[in-house]
Design a protein around this motif. Structure first.
Motif, mmCIF file in Angstrom:
data_model
loop_
_atom_site.group_PDB
_atom_site.id
_atom_site.type_symbol
_atom_site.label_atom_id
_atom_site.label_comp_id
_atom_site.label_asym_id
_atom_site.label_seq_id
_atom_site.Cartn_x
_atom_site.Cartn_y
_atom_site.Cartn_z
ATOM 1 N N ALA A 101 -9.895 -10.195 -9.458
ATOM 2 C CA ALA A 101 -8.619 -9.666 -8.983
ATOM 3 C C ALA A 101 -8.236 -10.145 -7.759
ATOM 4 C CB ALA A 101 -8.375 -8.248 -9.249
ATOM 5 N N LEU A 102 -9.274 -10.266 -6.728
ATOM 6 C CA LEU A 102 -9.116 -10.609 -5.627
ATOM 7 C C LEU A 102 -8.658 -12.120 -5.408
ATOM 8 C CD1 LEU A 102 -9.093 -10.169 -2.398
ATOM 9 C CD2 LEU A 102 -11.536 -10.193 -2.407
ATOM 10 N N ASP A 103 -9.411 -12.866 -6.280
ATOM 11 C CA ASP A 103 -9.312 -14.219 -6.184
ATOM 12 C C ASP A 103 -7.786 -14.651 -6.754
ATOM 13 O OD1 ASP A 103 -11.660 -14.645 -5.234
ATOM 14 O OD2 ASP A 103 -12.713 -15.087 -7.242
ATOM 15 N N ILE A 104 -7.177 -13.909 -7.810
ATOM 16 C CA ILE A 104 -6.105 -14.066 -8.104
ATOM 17 C C ILE A 104 -4.964 -13.685 -7.116
ATOM 18 C CG2 ILE A 104 -4.269 -13.101 -10.008
ATOM 19 C CD1 ILE A 104 -6.359 -13.058 -11.817
ATOM 20 N N ALA A 105 -5.044 -12.759 -6.576
ATOM 21 C CA ALA A 105 -4.006 -12.381 -5.486
ATOM 22 C C ALA A 105 -4.137 -13.018 -4.386
ATOM 23 C CB ALA A 105 -4.461 -10.765 -4.997
ATOM 24 N N SER A 106 -5.250 -13.581 -3.844
ATOM 25 C CA SER A 106 -5.465 -14.707 -2.552
ATOM 26 C C SER A 106 -4.551 -15.804 -3.290
ATOM 27 C CB SER A 106 -6.759 -14.843 -2.415
ATOM 28 O OG SER A 106 -7.665 -13.643 -2.138
ATOM 29 N N ALA A 117 0.206 -8.137 7.316
ATOM 30 C CA ALA A 117 0.063 -7.111 6.316
ATOM 31 C C ALA A 117 -0.582 -7.304 4.850
ATOM 32 C CB ALA A 117 1.560 -6.329 5.971
ATOM 33 N N ILE A 118 -0.562 -8.570 4.578
ATOM 34 C CA ILE A 118 -1.214 -8.990 3.315
ATOM 35 C C ILE A 118 -2.662 -9.813 3.688
ATOM 36 C CG2 ILE A 118 -1.000 -10.691 1.455
ATOM 37 C CD1 ILE A 118 2.119 -10.019 1.456
ATOM 38 N N LYS A 119 -2.456 -10.402 4.555
ATOM 39 C CA LYS A 119 -3.951 -11.345 4.757
ATOM 40 C C LYS A 119 -5.091 -10.409 5.308
ATOM 41 C CE LYS A 119 -3.042 -13.345 9.529
ATOM 42 N NZ LYS A 119 -2.705 -14.425 10.215
ATOM 43 N N HIS A 120 -4.639 -9.478 6.139
ATOM 44 C CA HIS A 120 -5.763 -8.539 6.626
ATOM 45 C C HIS A 120 -6.050 -7.579 5.560
ATOM 46 C CE1 HIS A 120 -4.494 -8.584 11.165
ATOM 47 N NE2 HIS A 120 -4.872 -9.757 10.725
ATOM 48 N N GLN A 146 -0.427 -4.879 -5.782
ATOM 49 C CA GLN A 146 0.627 -4.697 -5.011
ATOM 50 C C GLN A 146 0.987 -6.061 -4.145
ATOM 51 O OE1 GLN A 146 -0.950 -1.863 -2.483
ATOM 52 N NE2 GLN A 146 -0.015 0.017 -3.757
ATOM 53 N N VAL A 147 -0.177 -7.014 -3.988
ATOM 54 C CA VAL A 147 0.319 -8.374 -3.559
ATOM 55 C C VAL A 147 1.289 -9.263 -4.288
ATOM 56 C CG1 VAL A 147 -0.605 -10.743 -3.105
ATOM 57 C CG2 VAL A 147 -1.878 -8.405 -2.192
ATOM 58 N N HIS A 148 1.211 -8.998 -5.672
ATOM 59 C CA HIS A 148 2.141 -9.395 -6.779
ATOM 60 C C HIS A 148 3.599 -8.817 -6.559
ATOM 61 C CE1 HIS A 148 -1.433 -11.209 -7.985
ATOM 62 N NE2 HIS A 148 -0.921 -12.244 -8.826
#
Length: 427
Positions: free
Chosen positions: A250-255, A273-276, A377-379
């Motif tokens: 899930a983290l790989d997809i969000a990144s 706010a996103i990269k951190h 939430q990143v999406h």
């Protein structure tokens, strides 16, 4: 480039899962690739605003959409292939016809299975098969289990939810159900006919409740408490490894999405706010993986009876010396002047293994819960749609967290960490 033994094991696992268990193939197993009526989309949105997967309870399985059911033939074919490859026997000793590997390899396989959203109870099969081959190799239930694997038939594993009530994940009407319980120095193994479940929060996994089951096989065999505790500990670690794989993917997809999605002329991943947040998730998951690796290595050493000075994990020799001097685990060492040195070491080693396993389990639950929520939430609004893949990982994380919380709650785990760490923490 140098390849390790683990690479030789894991590379074929990756290739097989990429080819046979892609998310496209899993979506194809749904009779209608659209959200459940009041189920799927609601589950995704609830994961963002709610408390997260950690405290979830076992799903009731009440889902109304008829067209959301999975085509079981696809999963049956996938399981048959896994049996041909011998994956369910990965932890079974070679003397019993298995692959004969240990927990360090098993947790890595389960992490890959979680990353691929494998909708099959592979970890439970691996652990149960090894347990039965060690404790009751020629019992009726063990022979039945071996026939299932030989024929490529999948069984469900029931969880007791009351005196005569079972919760059955991964259930199908054509799959028999196995339940194991322990008491008074023996394991009670029971096999019942399968039931037709319905999708719960995870659309790929059918769940059901079974009241007053009619047992087809009833088998009791002797087992000591230490062996049963080790069996349950391995079960929790394999589930934790699967959850870690789900969260990592899930983290790989969000990144990847954060690098591609543009806002104000820049990739959104360039905003603090996103990269951190994504960087913190990566750190937390990596820390959790290190704990899981050490816990699995500790289990492997304990299972092979090599809990001696020359085979201890890093920094355990220092701790062992302190333990023998009475600075730690003093309550666990009997007050005897003729106590054998290996007995003391074994007592301390078991406590060390248990502590590492609980720390790994707790850390993975916390890190994975945050990572899958942040990935959705990143999406943004796109993450709330059925077409976006990330919600499948959130729902699988909810399901696995609920399964893990069947054994212990967060409060239980923290209490055990406190007790096992007595004399080792500076407060």
């Amino acid at each position: 480039m140098q390849h390790t033994d683990d690479d030789l094991l894991l590379d074929p696992v990756r290739r097989f899962l990429a080819e046979q268990c892609s998310l496209t193939a899993l979506r194809g197993a749904l009779r209608a690739d659209k959200p459940l009526a009041g189920g799927a989309s609601g589950g995704a949105s609830g994961g963002v605003s709610g408390p997260g997967p950690g405290p979830a309870s076992l799903p009731s399985g009440k889902v109304a959409a008829e067209d959301a059911h999975c085509d079981g033939r696809i999963f049956a074919r996938l399981w048959s292939q896994l049996c041909e490859l011998g994956w369910p026997g990965l932890l079974v000793g070679e003397a019993h016809g298995g692959i004969g590997l240990g927990m360090p390899q098993a947790v890595k396989v389960m992490e890959l299975a979680g990353s691929a959203l494998l909708p099959l109870p592979l970890g439970t099969w691996m652990n149960t098969s090894a347990f039965l081959s060690e404790q009751a190799a020629h019992s009726p239930v063990s022979q039945w289990f071996d026939r299932c694997m030989h024929d490529g038939r999948l069984a469900g594993f029931a969880i007791r939810a009351g005196e005569n009530r079972l919760f059955v994940p991964y259930c199908r009407h054509d799959r028999q159900i196995l339940t194991l319980s322990y008491g008074e120095g023996k394991v009670r193994a029971r096999v019942a006919d399968g039931i037709a479940g319905v999708p719960g929060i995870d659309p790929f996994i059918h769940n059901g409740w079974l009241d007053a089951p009619a047992w087809q096989i009833q088998d009791d065999f002797a087992c000591n408490k230490a062996s049963w505790d080790a069996f349950e500990q391995r079960s929790r670690m394999l589930l934790a490894a699967e959850l870690l794989g789900v969260a990592t993917r899930a983290l790989d997809i969000a990144s990847a999405y954060a690098r591609e999605r543009q806002q104000f002329g820049r990739p959104i991943g360039s905003f603090q706010a996103i990269k951190h947040r994504l960087a913190q998730d990566w750190i937390d998951l990596d820390n959790a993986r290190l704990l899981l690796t050490q816990a699995a290595a500790s289990m492997a050493l304990e299972n092979t009876g090599r809990a001696q000075v020359g085979h201890e994990l890093p920094d355990q020799k220092v701790r062992r010396d302190a333990e023998l001097a009475g600075h730690a685990f003093a309550a666990d060492v009997p007050d005897r002047t003729d106590l054998d040195m290996s007995e003391v070491t074994g007592t301390a080693y078991t406590a060390e293994t248990t502590l590492m396993a609980i720390l790994a389990e707790h850390t993975i639950l916390q890190a994975a819960s945050a990572a899958v929520r942040n990935a959705l939430q990143v999406h943004g609004a796109m993450g709330m749609t059925w077409e976006c893949d990330v919600h499948f990982y959130l729902k699988r994380a909810h399901f696995l967290c609920a399964m893990m919380n069947h054994w212990h709650t967060d409060a239980d785990r923290l209490q055990q960490v406190w007790q096992l760490s007595a004399g080792r923490m500076a407060i």
